[in-house]
Write an enzyme that holds these catalytic residues in place. Structure first.
Site, PDB file in Angstrom:
ATOM      1  N   GLU A  66     -65.774  17.134  -5.343  1.00  0.00           N
ATOM      2  CA  GLU A  66     -66.300  18.435  -4.953  1.00  0.00           C
ATOM      3  C   GLU A  66     -65.844  19.502  -5.935  1.00  0.00           C
ATOM      4  OE1 GLU A  66     -67.280  18.463  -0.459  1.00  0.00           O
ATOM      5  OE2 GLU A  66     -65.193  19.031  -0.666  1.00  0.00           O
ATOM      6  N   GLU A  95     -60.243  23.545   0.501  1.00  0.00           N
ATOM      7  CA  GLU A  95     -59.809  24.643   1.371  1.00  0.00           C
ATOM      8  C   GLU A  95     -58.381  24.408   1.860  1.00  0.00           C
ATOM      9  OE1 GLU A  95     -63.196  24.513   3.974  1.00  0.00           O
ATOM     10  OE2 GLU A  95     -64.429  25.165   2.297  1.00  0.00           O
ATOM     11  N   ASN A 140     -68.992  17.746   7.091  1.00  0.00           N
ATOM     12  CA  ASN A 140     -67.688  18.390   7.237  1.00  0.00           C
ATOM     13  C   ASN A 140     -67.956  19.701   7.965  1.00  0.00           C
ATOM     14  OD1 ASN A 140     -65.239  19.656   7.018  1.00  0.00           O
ATOM     15  ND2 ASN A 140     -65.329  19.966   4.795  1.00  0.00           N
ATOM     16  N   TRP A 141     -67.694  19.682   9.259  1.00  0.00           N
ATOM     17  CA  TRP A 141     -68.040  20.856  10.075  1.00  0.00           C
ATOM     18  C   TRP A 141     -67.099  22.028   9.849  1.00  0.00           C
ATOM     19  CZ3 TRP A 141     -69.351  18.800  15.707  1.00  0.00           C
ATOM     20  CH2 TRP A 141     -70.473  17.975  15.628  1.00  0.00           C
ATOM     21  N   LYS A 142     -65.939  21.797   9.256  1.00  0.00           N
ATOM     22  CA  LYS A 142     -64.938  22.849   9.047  1.00  0.00           C
ATOM     23  C   LYS A 142     -64.585  23.504  10.389  1.00  0.00           C
ATOM     24  CE  LYS A 142     -66.647  23.199   4.375  1.00  0.00           C
ATOM     25  NZ  LYS A 142     -66.824  23.991   3.172  1.00  0.00           N
ATOM     26  N   HIS A 177     -59.027  18.395   1.140  1.00  0.00           N
ATOM     27  CA  HIS A 177     -60.168  19.284   0.882  1.00  0.00           C
ATOM     28  C   HIS A 177     -59.679  20.524   0.128  1.00  0.00           C
ATOM     29  CE1 HIS A 177     -63.433  22.096   1.551  1.00  0.00           C
ATOM     30  NE2 HIS A 177     -64.188  21.035   1.693  1.00  0.00           N
ATOM     31  N   SER A 192     -72.505  22.334  -1.698  1.00  0.00           N
ATOM     32  CA  SER A 192     -73.866  22.835  -1.508  1.00  0.00           C
ATOM     33  C   SER A 192     -74.931  21.738  -1.595  1.00  0.00           C
ATOM     34  CB  SER A 192     -74.161  23.972  -2.498  1.00  0.00           C
ATOM     35  OG  SER A 192     -73.245  25.035  -2.306  1.00  0.00           O
ATOM     36  N   GLY A 214     -71.102  20.347   3.902  1.00  0.00           N
ATOM     37  CA  GLY A 214     -70.553  21.402   4.756  1.00  0.00           C
ATOM     38  C   GLY A 214     -71.660  22.118   5.508  1.00  0.00           C
ATOM     39  N   GLY A 215     -72.100  23.239   4.957  1.00  0.00           N
ATOM     40  CA  GLY A 215     -73.086  24.097   5.618  1.00  0.00           C
ATOM     41  C   GLY A 215     -74.284  23.353   6.195  1.00  0.00           C
ATOM     42  N   GLY A 217     -69.865  25.886  -0.736  1.00  0.00           N
ATOM     43  CA  GLY A 217     -70.273  27.037   0.072  1.00  0.00           C
ATOM     44  C   GLY A 217     -70.851  28.180  -0.739  1.00  0.00           C
TER      45      GLY A 217
HETATM   46  P1  PGA Z   1     -70.769  22.976   1.408  1.00  0.00           P
HETATM   47  O1  PGA Z   1     -69.323  22.354   1.730  1.00  0.00           O
HETATM   48  O2  PGA Z   1     -71.765  21.828   1.563  1.00  0.00           O
HETATM   49  O3  PGA Z   1     -70.973  24.031   2.455  1.00  0.00           O
HETATM   50  O4  PGA Z   1     -70.743  23.486   0.027  1.00  0.00           O
HETATM   51  C1  PGA Z   1     -68.960  21.093   1.246  1.00  0.00           C
HETATM   52  C2  PGA Z   1     -67.523  20.818   1.591  1.00  0.00           C
HETATM   53  O5  PGA Z   1     -66.713  21.762   1.569  1.00  0.00           O
HETATM   54  O6  PGA Z   1     -67.140  19.675   1.889  1.00  0.00           O
END
Ligand code: PGA
Length: 250
Positions: A166, A96, A9-11, A94, A212, A233-234, A172
């Protein structure tokens, strides 16, 4: 047996040129993966990434989709638009989007239905906040979020959907749910699906862990019986890191 699915998930990261470069770097590193490999990218990157993944085992995903087919919804993108550009998966709900963009369980369900109707596979995000876990609401909350999101789908559509568990406090932050916590809550989600759609359907649904997840903790998480993959994500923004997650079983 469910095929594991590892999705990036590149956001809001990577311009089209950067996106192309990342995929080119990733391709040789993940070509022998036994998991399904997906990159969910910003909408503006979709054409560049669709071109770059051609002939590879990397599948293209989007990060959101609108629920209407067309109309006066400035700034939004429909499921048919994504589909025509080569998108196969789409992240929906998601945390966010729920936190910053007013996404609710009801709009998540509308988006899931629109995605499935267009032939996209939804990656439906559910998960609790820290205070909710501390108050003991996690199981009830993820059950509710999951069942609402899937409302209106056929058994077959539910079976081929992907759920991403999640915990919001783990996204994050560098904090991960323990292997056992993640496995237990994913088990609760599967049980909720079994209760409504039957065990056969529930056994087919792929449920990811997200929050994470990285090259260091992936093996422990993936060794758990209920965990079928990850939403990353990251660690998905660097090809070497993401490929280590994808190749967790090598
Ligand atoms: P993260 O993000 O791996 O940076 O914690 C995961 C996500 O939001 O899907």
């Amino acid at each position: 047996m469910r095929t594991p699915i590892i999705a990036g998930n590149w956001k809001m990261n990577k311009t089209p040129a950067e996106a192309k470069a990342l995929v080119e770097e990733l391709k040789p590193l993940v070509k022998d993966a036994s998991a399904t490999v997906v990159v969910c990218v910003p909408a503006i990157d979709i054409p560049a990434v669709a071109e770059a993944v051609k002939g590879s085992n990397i599948k293209l995903g989007a990060e959101n989709v609108h629920f209407k087919e067309s109309g006066a919804y400035t700034g939004e993108i429909s499921a048919a638009m994504l589909k025509e550009c080569g998108v196969e998966y789409v992240i929906i709900g998601h945390s966010e989007r729920r936190t910053y963009f007013g996404e609710t369980d009801e709009t998540v369900n509308l988006r899931v239905k629109a995605a499935v109707a267009a032939g996209l596979t939804p990656i439906i995000c559910v998960g609790e906040h820290k205070e909710e876990r501390e108050a003991g609401y996690t199981d009830a909350l993820v059950t509710y979020q999951t069942l609402i999101a899937l409302t209106g789908l056929t058994d077959g559509e539910v079976a081929s959907a992907v759920i991403a568990y999640e915990p919001v406090w783990a996204i994050g932050t560098g904090l991960t749910a323990t292997d056992e916590q993640a496995n237990e809550t994913i088990g609760v989600i599967r049980k909720a699906i079994a209760g409504k759609y039957g065990c056969e359907v529930a056994e087919k649904v792929r449920i990811q862990y997200g929050g994470s997840m990285n090259p260091k903790n992936v093996k422990g998480l993936m060794a758990q019986k209920e965990i079928d993959g990850g939403l990353i994500g990251g660690a998905s923004l660097k090809a070497p890191d993401f490929s280590l997650v994808v190749n967790f079983d090598k």
